[in-house]
Design a protein around this motif. Structure first.
Motif, PDB file in Angstrom:
ATOM      1  N   ASP A   1       0.594  -1.102  -0.335  1.00 35.12           N
ATOM      2  CA  ASP A   1      -0.252   0.153  -0.026  1.00 35.12           C
ATOM      3  C   ASP A   1       0.979   1.633  -0.090  1.00 35.12           C
ATOM      4  O   ASP A   1       1.659   1.407   1.232  1.00 35.12           O
ATOM      5  N   GLY A   2       0.575   2.456  -0.633  1.00 35.73           N
ATOM      6  CA  GLY A   2       1.118   3.860  -1.010  1.00 35.73           C
ATOM      7  C   GLY A   2       1.467   4.386   0.679  1.00 35.73           C
ATOM      8  O   GLY A   2       2.604   5.145   0.404  1.00 35.73           O
ATOM      9  N   LEU A   3       0.393   4.257   0.865  1.00 37.63           N
ATOM     10  CA  LEU A   3       0.748   4.732   2.331  1.00 37.63           C
ATOM     11  C   LEU A   3       2.049   4.573   3.466  1.00 37.63           C
ATOM     12  O   LEU A   3       2.594   5.049   4.166  1.00 37.63           O
ATOM     13  N   ALA A   4       2.811   2.958   3.092  1.00 34.90           N
ATOM     14  CA  ALA A   4       3.831   2.729   3.414  1.00 34.90           C
ATOM     15  C   ALA A   4       4.790   3.114   2.575  1.00 34.90           C
ATOM     16  O   ALA A   4       6.132   3.196   2.990  1.00 34.90           O
ATOM     17  N   PHE A   5       4.712   2.475   1.327  1.00 34.51           N
ATOM     18  CA  PHE A   5       5.489   1.814   0.481  1.00 34.51           C
ATOM     19  C   PHE A   5       6.501   3.856  -0.168  1.00 34.51           C
ATOM     20  O   PHE A   5       7.726   3.695  -0.388  1.00 34.51           O
ATOM     21  N   GLY A   6       5.723   5.330  -0.189  1.00 34.52           N
ATOM     22  CA  GLY A   6       6.413   6.082  -0.249  1.00 34.52           C
ATOM     23  C   GLY A   6       7.361   6.242   0.202  1.00 34.52           C
ATOM     24  O   GLY A   6       7.654   7.117   0.582  1.00 34.52           O
ATOM     25  N   ALA A   7       7.012   6.006   1.835  1.00 35.83           N
ATOM     26  CA  ALA A   7       7.789   6.336   2.662  1.00 35.83           C
ATOM     27  C   ALA A   7       9.502   5.349   3.316  1.00 35.83           C
ATOM     28  O   ALA A   7       9.890   5.446   4.240  1.00 35.83           O
ATOM     29  N   MET A   8       9.709   4.123   2.369  1.00 36.23           N
ATOM     30  CA  MET A   8      10.164   3.006   3.228  1.00 36.23           C
ATOM     31  C   MET A   8      11.097   2.794   1.769  1.00 36.23           C
ATOM     32  O   MET A   8      10.976   2.039   1.064  1.00 36.23           O
ATOM     33  N   PRO A   9      11.553   4.125   1.025  1.00 32.94           N
ATOM     34  CA  PRO A   9      12.269   4.121  -0.101  1.00 32.94           C
ATOM     35  C   PRO A   9      14.286   3.027  -0.109  1.00 32.94           C
ATOM     36  O   PRO A   9      13.455   2.556  -0.829  1.00 32.94           O
ATOM     37  N   GLU A  10      14.097   3.337   0.833  1.00 33.06           N
ATOM     38  CA  GLU A  10      15.316   2.451   1.494  1.00 33.06           C
ATOM     39  C   GLU A  10      15.211   0.850   1.301  1.00 33.06           C
ATOM     40  O   GLU A  10      15.529   0.158   0.894  1.00 33.06           O
ATOM     41  N   ALA A  11      14.146   0.291   1.930  1.00 35.50           N
ATOM     42  CA  ALA A  11      13.223  -0.612   1.591  1.00 35.50           C
ATOM     43  C   ALA A  11      13.653  -1.777   0.568  1.00 35.50           C
ATOM     44  O   ALA A  11      13.663  -2.190  -0.335  1.00 35.50           O
ATOM     45  N   ALA A  12      12.480  -0.505   0.239  1.00 40.70           N
ATOM     46  CA  ALA A  12      12.252  -0.725  -1.269  1.00 40.70           C
ATOM     47  C   ALA A  12      13.752  -1.127  -2.395  1.00 40.70           C
ATOM     48  O   ALA A  12      13.464  -1.922  -3.006  1.00 40.70           O
ATOM     49  N   THR A  13      13.737  -0.124  -2.052  1.00 41.42           N
ATOM     50  CA  THR A  13      15.642  -0.605  -3.157  1.00 41.42           C
ATOM     51  C   THR A  13      16.473  -1.106  -2.949  1.00 41.42           C
ATOM     52  O   THR A  13      16.519  -1.906  -3.905  1.00 41.42           O
ATOM     53  N   ALA A  14      16.016  -2.000  -1.750  1.00 41.05           N
ATOM     54  CA  ALA A  14      17.265  -2.400  -1.336  1.00 41.05           C
ATOM     55  C   ALA A  14      16.738  -3.832  -1.720  1.00 41.05           C
ATOM     56  O   ALA A  14      17.087  -5.042  -2.109  1.00 41.05           O
ATOM     57  N   HIS A  15      15.603  -4.514  -1.956  1.00 36.68           N
ATOM     58  CA  HIS A  15      14.799  -5.462  -2.524  1.00 36.68           C
ATOM     59  C   HIS A  15      13.957  -5.649  -3.453  1.00 36.68           C
ATOM     60  O   HIS A  15      13.213  -6.448  -4.373  1.00 36.68           O
ATOM     61  N   ALA A  16      14.134  -4.460  -4.857  1.00 35.30           N
ATOM     62  CA  ALA A  16      13.816  -4.572  -5.958  1.00 35.30           C
ATOM     63  C   ALA A  16      14.002  -5.042  -6.571  1.00 35.30           C
ATOM     64  O   ALA A  16      14.189  -5.902  -7.417  1.00 35.30           O
ATOM     65  N   GLY A  17      15.515  -6.128  -6.162  1.00 35.38           N
ATOM     66  CA  GLY A  17      16.166  -6.698  -7.413  1.00 35.38           C
ATOM     67  C   GLY A  17      15.300  -8.171  -7.221  1.00 35.38           C
ATOM     68  O   GLY A  17      15.551  -9.170  -8.235  1.00 35.38           O
TER      69      GLY A  17
END
Length: 350
Positions: free
Chosen positions: A71-87
């Motif tokens: 959900d974007g309410l969390a996703f937009g506020a967790m860029p480091e975690a999203a980037t770290a696991h995107a691969g």
């Protein structure tokens, strides 16, 4: 394959975004999809270090190649975690509206959220949004490729036409539904109604106040200061059956929001044939069909009051708005259609 659905707070909360999440999860499960729900701390989109660690730990616990909707309410506020696991994860962002467009943010906070969300969205394989207006905003302002963004509008439950909006009823009984937060513009609505105190109206505002206690208290103080204590009822969050009764008792639905990513309560009003008075904030002009409501600029109490006065004084206008709302409700998608479209969007995610 199991779909992992991540959201901030409890999935049973009665907020528009969480209701959307819950109904989509239910619809996907009804289609035979395995869906595992993960609940993050409810402080997003303003998480502390422990909240961000919880988000990172959760993503780290998921298997390689997992399909994960956040959900974007969390996703937009967790860029480091999203980037770290995107691969290694197939991350899909579900954006109800951009975080930086929340009303009441300082310029610095809005800029910080805009940067944070822009970075996080680059980590998403696909982005699902709830309205064309939100899609356009993400493509224009956040660098999301148009072909990586799918609109899946909310469903609307079928409902009986509200008997209270028929001819010959007392009123108008005004209903507004939304959390007591700055973006919903409840203070603007009170300022719009104060000069109309000589007319026989009553306003019910149904929505939780615990998300922003300071704003909720300021609204109570404003109601008292304008001498409207006996004209305005704040119900708090209502369970579905009581909210149905509130819609049934209403003559007119009013939403003074500064911005909406869709505005599910507006389609709920349409489903009941209620005339609508609202604003042009965000996706509202796309959600309310022409002829079913009067829309004014956001934050304009004078224009909102004038629109409300027109609807109060003109029974023929109320009747025309009602007829247009009833005509529009047959075209509203139900939640089964929304789940089908959501599933199709997941299928095109790389």
């Amino acid at each position: 394959m199991t779909l992992h659905f991540v959201l901030p707070g409890n999935i049973d909360r009665q907020t528009g975004g969480t209701i959307y999440d819950r109904r989509v999860v239910e619809g996907l499960r009804a289609r035979g999809m395995a869906v595992e729900v993960h609940e993050l701390p409810d402080r997003f989109p303003t998480p502390d270090a422990a909240d961000l660690k919880a988000a990172d730990d959760l993503l780290a616990s998921l298997p390689d190649g997992a399909l994960v909707v956040v959900d974007g309410l969390a996703f937009g506020a967790m860029p480091e975690a999203a980037t770290a696991h995107a691969g290694r994860l197939r991350l899909v962002a579900l954006v109800h509206h951009p975080l930086a467009l929340e009303t009441g943010l300082s310029a610095a906070a809005a800029a910080r959220l805009r940067t944070s969300e822009t970075v996080a969205l680059k980590a998403a394989r696909h982005v699902i949004v709830t309205s064309p207006a939100t899609r356009d905003s993400l493509v224009r302002d956040f660098g999301v490729p148009a072909d990586a963004c799918t609109v899946v509008v909310p469903g609307t439950d079928r409902a009986e036409a509200a008997p209270g909006c028929g001819e010959g009823t007392e009123g108008p009984a005004l209903l507004s539904v939304g959390s007591l937060i700055p973006r919903k513009g409840h203070d603007v609505l009170i300022e719009a109604l104060a000069p109309l105190a000589g007319r026989p109206w009553h306003l019910t505002i149904a929505g939780p106040g615990e998300h922003d206690p300071a704003t909720a208290q300021a609204l109570r103080d404003l109601i008292a200061a304008r001498g409207l204590d006996d004209r305005v009822t704040l119900t708090g969050a209502l369970p579905p059956e009581r909210l149905d009764r509130a819609y049934a008792a209403a003559n007119v639905f009013v939403l003074a929001s500064h911005y909406e990513g869709f505005g599910m309560v507006l389609t709920e009003a349409l489903a009941r044939g209620l005339p609508i008075v609202s604003t042009t904030g965000g996706a509202i002009p796309d959600t309310v069909p022409e002829g079913a409501g009067l829309l004014v600029p956001p934050a304009d109490a004078v224009a909102l009051g004038q629109a409300l006065a027109r609807v109060m004084d003109d029974a023929a206008l109320r009747r025309r708005l009602r007829e247009s709302a009833l005509a529009a409700r047959d075209a509203l998608p139900d939640w089964t259609a929304t789940a089908d479209r959501f599933a199709a969007a997941l299928e095109v995610s790389p």
